[in-house]
Design a protein around this motif. Structure first.
Motif, mmCIF file in Angstrom:
data_model
loop_
_atom_site.group_PDB
_atom_site.id
_atom_site.type_symbol
_atom_site.label_atom_id
_atom_site.label_comp_id
_atom_site.label_asym_id
_atom_site.label_seq_id
_atom_site.Cartn_x
_atom_site.Cartn_y
_atom_site.Cartn_z
ATOM 1 N N GLU A 119 -44.762 -15.251 -20.109
ATOM 2 C CA GLU A 119 -46.129 -15.762 -20.228
ATOM 3 C C GLU A 119 -47.165 -14.748 -19.757
ATOM 4 O O GLU A 119 -48.310 -14.773 -20.187
ATOM 5 N N ASN B 32 -50.231 -14.129 -25.215
ATOM 6 C CA ASN B 32 -50.535 -15.322 -26.008
ATOM 7 C C ASN B 32 -49.396 -15.605 -26.986
ATOM 8 O O ASN B 32 -48.398 -14.871 -27.037
ATOM 9 N N ASP B 33 -49.530 -16.667 -27.751
ATOM 10 C CA ASP B 33 -48.471 -17.062 -28.685
ATOM 11 C C ASP B 33 -48.175 -15.963 -29.704
ATOM 12 O O ASP B 33 -47.012 -15.745 -30.080
#
Length: 487
Positions: free
Chosen positions: A75, A218-219
C-alpha cells in the motif's frame, strides 16, 4: 534420548522473517522434517510484537521483502506494521509452513548429544524434541530495555515500553512523558501528539534524521506491479544501489558525511524555527555513528506548542512524574519507554550446551566469537540467523537473512548427504573471522558514539562492516576446510 523419540532434520526457534526464510529454504531443498518453535500465539517476531501507533519499516517495501517473493500489493513505499505482518503470514501459508509451527512453545534449553549427533531441545512448557540441527532465528531486538531509574516502581500513572503498547489506555488529555527519541519514538510521537495535553520528550542525545518522503501506491500502481513484476524488481535494485551509496556514511568518507549532514540539517530547519529547540536537536557526533533515522513527521511534531524536549537528564521518578537532574519536577499521567532493546548479550538467558557440556554463556564469557556470524566452535550442527556482526546499518537485513538461510541449508544438506554425525567450525577459522571483523570496525563511524545498541563496551558486536554483496559471496558456498566433520 528415548528410542521412540522422532529425530527431525532441524528445529528452528522463532517465526519472524529469519525463521520463515529458513523454513522456506529447507522446503525448496526438499527437506520437510523440521519444526518451528514459536513462543507466542502467532508468527511474525518483531512485526507481531510492535503494534505502537505509526509502526512502520525504515526500509522500502520493495527491498524489505524476500527476493523470491516480490509483493505487488504493497500500500505504501514504506509499509506499515500490519501489512508487513500480513506479508509474513502470506509466505507461511503459501509454503505450507503452518503444519511445521508449534505455537506457545517457548525455547528453554538445549544440549548436544555427541554420541547420537543430535540436539535435545526443551521448552518452558515441558516438551522435548530431538533434531540433527538447531537453528536460532530469534533476532537481535526482542528484549525490551527499560532503564533502572530510581523510583520508577512508585509511579502511580500508566507506563509501558513502546514494544508492549497498551492500547486500552486513552491518551487524550493526558500529560505524557516519552523517554527516548530513536526509531520507535519518532514514529509514534507524531501519531499521538495532537491527542495529549502535553508531551515531554526526555532526550539523552540528538539523532541524525533524514526525510522519508513516503508515498502511497494507488490501485493503478498495484495493477502495474502485478502485470509487470520487473517494476518491483527495478525498485528493489535501485533502492539497494542507493543504500550502497549510503553505506559510505558508516566509514570515514568526509564528503558523504558533509553532504548527508547538510540534508539532515536542512530538513530540521524547515520544521523547527525556535533556536533553543534547534540546539537540542543537532547531534554532537558524526552522522552514521548511530542509526540514522527517517521521518517526515517527527520534527513538525516537536515544534508543536504542547511539546517540550528535555535534555537535562533524569534524576529519578516519583509517584506523579519525573524529576530531572537539575531538580525540575515534571508532572505526568503516562510514561512511555522508547528505550530500545537489550541486544547484548546474544542469545540472552538461553541455556545452550554443546560438546562436553560447554554452555554458550561460558564459551562467550570473555568475547563472542563466530564464523560468519552463523556458527561457533564447540557447538556442532548449531546455526544462528541474524547473529553477531550480521546486522546492516545501511540497508535491508533481509539481504543477510536470505544468505544465511542458503548457507545453513547447504550445511544441513552436507550433513545429511554424507551421513555425518556433526560438523563443527574450527576455532582458528572462527578467530580469524572475528579478528578481521574487529579490525575493520576500527575504521567505522560506529566507534565514535558513546552509547549505541551496536556496541558491547568498546566492541561493535551487532553490525557487519561491509556490504551485503560481500557477505553473499562469503556464504554462497560452504568452505569445508573450515569445519571438523564427525562420521
Amino acid at each position: 534420548m528415548a528410542t521412540n523419540q522422532k529425530v527431525y532434520e532441524a528445529i528452528i526457534v522463532g517465526s519472524g522473517f529469519s525463521g520463515i526464510s529458513m523454513a522456506i529454504s529447507l522446503k525448496k531443498r526438499g527437506i520437510h522434517s523440521f519444526l518451528i518453535l514459536e513462543k507466542a500465539k502467532d508468527l511474525g517476531g518483531t512485526w507481531r510484537d510492535n503494534t505502537y501507533p505509526g509502526a512502520q519499516c525504515d526500509v522500502p517495501s520493495a527491498l524489505y521483502s524476500y527476493s523470491f517473493e516480490p509483493f505487488p500489493g504493497w500500500e505504501k513505499k514504506w509499509s506499515d506494521q500490519p501489512q508487513i505482518l500480513e506479508y509474513l503470514r502470506f509466505n507461511a501459508e503459501k509454503n505450507d509452513l503452518q503444519e511445521h509451527i508449534l505455537y506457545e512453545k517457548e525455547f528453554s534449553s538445549s544440549s548436544f548429544m555427541e554420541n547420537e549427533g543430535c540436539w535435545e531441545v526443551k521448552t518452558k512448557e515441558g516438551d522435548a524434541y530431538t533434531a540433527k540441527s538447531l537453528i536460532m532465528a530469534i533476532g537481535q531486538l526482542h528484549h525490551p530495555k527499560i532503564p533502572d531509574f530510581k523510583g520508577k516502581e512508585t509511579f502511580k500513572g500508566n507506563t509501558w515500553h513502546s514494544a508492549q503498547w497498551n492500547h486500552e489506555i486513552d491518551l487524550k488529555g493526558k500529560r505524557l512523558g516519552v523517554i527516548g527519541n530513536a526509531a520507535s519514538a519518532i514514529q509514534f510521537i507524531p501519531k499521538i501528539v495532537s491527542d495529549v495535553e502535553s508531551l515531554t520528550v526526555f532526550q539523552r542525545s540528538a539523532k541524525w534524521l533524514l526525510p522519508k518522503k513516503n508515498s502511497l501506491y494507488n490501485d493503478k500502481d498495484r495493477r502495474w506491479h502485478q502485470k509487470y513484476p520487473f517494476i518491483l524488481n527495478w525498485s528493489r535494485h535501485s533502492n539497494n544501489t542507493f543504500n550502497g551509496v549510503f553505506y559510505h556514511l558508516m566509514g570515514q568518507n568526509k564528503f558523504w558525511k558533509k553532504l548527508w549532514q547538510g540534508v539532515s540539517l536542512s530538513h530540521l530547519k524547515k520544521s523547527v524555527k525556535d533556536p533553543e529547540l534547534l540546539k537540542k536537536l543537532i547531534p554532537d557526533y558524526p552522522m552514521g555513528a548511530v542509526r540514522v533515522l527517517l521521518s517526515d513527521e517527527y520534527y513538525p511534531a516537536l515544534a508543536k506548542e504542547n511539546v517540550q524536549v528535555n535534555v537535562d537528564g533524569i534524576s529519578h521518578i516519583t509517584e506523579d512524574g519525573i524529576v530531572t537532574k537539575p531538580g525540575d519536577q515534571i508532572p505526568l499521567d503516562v510514561i512511555i519507554y522508547a528505550t530500545g532493546f537489550e541486544s547484548n548479550p546474544f542469545l540472552k538467558g538461553l541455556n545452550i550446551q554443546g560438546l562436553n557440556g560447554l554452555s554458550i554463556r561460558n564459551a562467550w564469557e570473555q568475547s563472542i566469537e563466530t564464523y560468519l556470524g552463523i556458527t561457533t566452535a564447540g557447538f556442532p550442527n548449531f546455526f544462528m540467523m541474524f547473529g553477531p556482526n550480521t546486522n546492516l546499518a545501511h540497508s535491508s537485513v533481509l539481504l543477510m537473512v536470505e544468505n544465511q538461510a542458503h548457507y545453513i541449508t547447504e550445511c544441513i544438506t552436507l550433513i545429511s548427504n554424507n551421513r555425518l554425525k556433526y560438523m563443527d567450525v574450527k576455532p582458528d577459522f572462527q578467530k580469524k573471522f572475528t579478528r578481521q571483523v574487529n579490525e575493520r570496525m576500527k575504521k567505522k563511524a560506529w566507534t565514535q558514539a558513546k552509547n549505541s545498541w551496536y556496541k558491547d563496551g568498546d566492541i561493535i558486536l551487532n553490525n557487519w562492516p561491509g556490504k551485503a554483496k560481500e557477505y553473499q559471496k562469503l556464504t554462497k558456498k560452504v568452505d569445508q576446510s573450515a569445519y571438523t566433520f564427525c562420521q
